[in-house]
Design a protein around this motif. Sequence first.
Motif, PDB file in Angstrom:
ATOM      1  N   ILE A  83      -5.060   9.283   1.641  1.00  0.00           N
ATOM      2  CA  ILE A  83      -5.312   8.109   0.731  1.00  0.00           C
ATOM      3  C   ILE A  83      -4.562   7.329   0.479  1.00  0.00           C
ATOM      4  O   ILE A  83      -3.323   7.304   0.841  1.00  0.00           O
ATOM      5  CB  ILE A  83      -5.412   9.117  -0.863  1.00  0.00           C
ATOM      6  N   GLU A 123     -17.925  12.705   2.653  1.00  0.00           N
ATOM      7  CA  GLU A 123     -17.369  11.358   3.198  1.00  0.00           C
ATOM      8  C   GLU A 123     -17.864  10.124   2.083  1.00  0.00           C
ATOM      9  O   GLU A 123     -17.520   9.159   1.978  1.00  0.00           O
ATOM     10  CB  GLU A 123     -17.491  10.965   4.587  1.00  0.00           C
ATOM     11  N   PRO A 161      -9.721  -0.769  -5.412  1.00  0.00           N
ATOM     12  CA  PRO A 161     -10.154  -0.099  -4.280  1.00  0.00           C
ATOM     13  C   PRO A 161      -8.916   1.139  -3.642  1.00  0.00           C
ATOM     14  O   PRO A 161      -7.949   0.795  -3.556  1.00  0.00           O
ATOM     15  CB  PRO A 161     -10.121  -1.305  -3.277  1.00  0.00           C
ATOM     16  N   ILE A 162      -9.727   2.211  -3.423  1.00  0.00           N
ATOM     17  CA  ILE A 162      -9.042   3.191  -2.713  1.00  0.00           C
ATOM     18  C   ILE A 162      -9.693   3.546  -1.420  1.00  0.00           C
ATOM     19  O   ILE A 162     -10.877   3.532  -1.246  1.00  0.00           O
ATOM     20  CB  ILE A 162      -9.159   4.357  -3.535  1.00  0.00           C
ATOM     21  N   GLU A 163      -8.601   3.851  -0.197  1.00  0.00           N
ATOM     22  CA  GLU A 163      -9.213   4.077   0.969  1.00  0.00           C
ATOM     23  C   GLU A 163      -8.693   5.681   1.014  1.00  0.00           C
ATOM     24  O   GLU A 163      -7.770   6.131   1.018  1.00  0.00           O
ATOM     25  CB  GLU A 163      -8.567   3.390   2.075  1.00  0.00           C
ATOM     26  N   THR A 220     -16.257   7.247   0.273  1.00  0.00           N
ATOM     27  CA  THR A 220     -16.681   5.756   0.640  1.00  0.00           C
ATOM     28  C   THR A 220     -16.874   5.034  -0.475  1.00  0.00           C
ATOM     29  O   THR A 220     -16.412   3.592  -0.531  1.00  0.00           O
ATOM     30  CB  THR A 220     -17.962   5.679   1.550  1.00  0.00           C
ATOM     31  N   THR A 249       0.738  -1.186   0.036  1.00  0.00           N
ATOM     32  CA  THR A 249      -0.017   0.004  -0.159  1.00  0.00           C
ATOM     33  C   THR A 249       0.998   1.352   0.012  1.00  0.00           C
ATOM     34  O   THR A 249       1.716   1.222   0.702  1.00  0.00           O
ATOM     35  CB  THR A 249      -0.933   0.133   1.107  1.00  0.00           C
ATOM     36  N   LYS A 290       0.659   5.185   0.838  1.00  0.00           N
ATOM     37  CA  LYS A 290      -0.318   5.905   1.694  1.00  0.00           C
ATOM     38  C   LYS A 290       0.292   7.668   1.235  1.00  0.00           C
ATOM     39  O   LYS A 290       1.484   7.960   1.223  1.00  0.00           O
ATOM     40  CB  LYS A 290      -0.003   5.892   3.109  1.00  0.00           C
ATOM     41  N   LYS A 299      -9.757   9.368   3.338  1.00  0.00           N
ATOM     42  CA  LYS A 299     -10.763   9.861   4.442  1.00  0.00           C
ATOM     43  C   LYS A 299     -10.249  11.512   4.526  1.00  0.00           C
ATOM     44  O   LYS A 299      -9.252  11.906   4.047  1.00  0.00           O
ATOM     45  CB  LYS A 299     -10.159   9.252   5.626  1.00  0.00           C
ATOM     46  N   GLU A 332     -14.077   2.801  -2.077  1.00  0.00           N
ATOM     47  CA  GLU A 332     -13.540   1.193  -1.569  1.00  0.00           C
ATOM     48  C   GLU A 332     -13.802   0.381  -2.504  1.00  0.00           C
ATOM     49  O   GLU A 332     -13.168  -0.771  -2.495  1.00  0.00           O
ATOM     50  CB  GLU A 332     -14.249   1.237  -0.343  1.00  0.00           C
ATOM     51  N   LYS A 333     -14.948   0.522  -3.384  1.00  0.00           N
ATOM     52  CA  LYS A 333     -14.793  -0.463  -4.477  1.00  0.00           C
ATOM     53  C   LYS A 333     -14.224  -0.209  -5.794  1.00  0.00           C
ATOM     54  O   LYS A 333     -14.464  -0.746  -6.909  1.00  0.00           O
ATOM     55  CB  LYS A 333     -16.608  -0.490  -4.624  1.00  0.00           C
TER      56      LYS A 333
END
Length: 258
Positions: free
Chosen positions: A184, A148, A167-169, A152, A135, A137, A171, A155-156
Amino acid sequence: MSEFEGERIAKVIARAGVCSRRDAERLIGEGRVKMNGKVLTSAATNVTAKDVILVDGQPLPSKEATKLWRYHKPGGLVVSNNDPQGRPTVFEKLREQLPRVVSIGRLDINTEGLLLLTNDGELARFLELPATGWTRKYRVRAFGHVNEASLTKLEKGVEVEGVRYGPIEAKIERVQGDNTWLTIAIKEGKNREVKRICEHLGLQVNRLIRTAFGPFQLGELPRGGIEEVPTRAMKSSIGEKFFKKEDDAHRRWKVQRS
């Protein structure tokens, strides 16, 4: 052909720390590699330790112990050995501090933060492979606002202009006037992925800082700072599997040379 009868020339050049395997293939295509006095024309060529290999007229250096460095790249430096536009490069900046090294992945000229450097081209290739699954970051400052719920959905994964991103995280860290700070995390590391995802969300990135690449962190490393990763920490983070494979290959090479 048995693995004891030789290895691909690009792999041998990369293991010697001259450059990455991909760059070695490019050098061969440019006619800059000779084997036994003849210019090589194919990167598919297998060589043994009995063959004399020259890159730009210079013999391959002896294989050194694999080393890894963390570098806090400042903005304004190109991650390239040669820039057609004559802009300053990371490797020029570090020439007096490090032996010949290659980068593990790249950062855009204005992107800051963690850049991993190594004297082992095969390690660079190994860690860049999507299968490694590490990953990346980032901290991102972008002009504009986002909610948000939109983050969200990432994430898919998402498709942007025909390119599918996994997928991406993401916030929201904080909102600062007209700018939003985000964190990210991505795994693929496709070209300009973070900036394109943000543009898809209606954001314009004006600062991008990589804070981690797999288990390696930027931490408190000062801007422009360079620090070698201790061998034990490097091996435990990357895994003994890679190093055993490389050590076995190096032993075969030494046997062939004896």
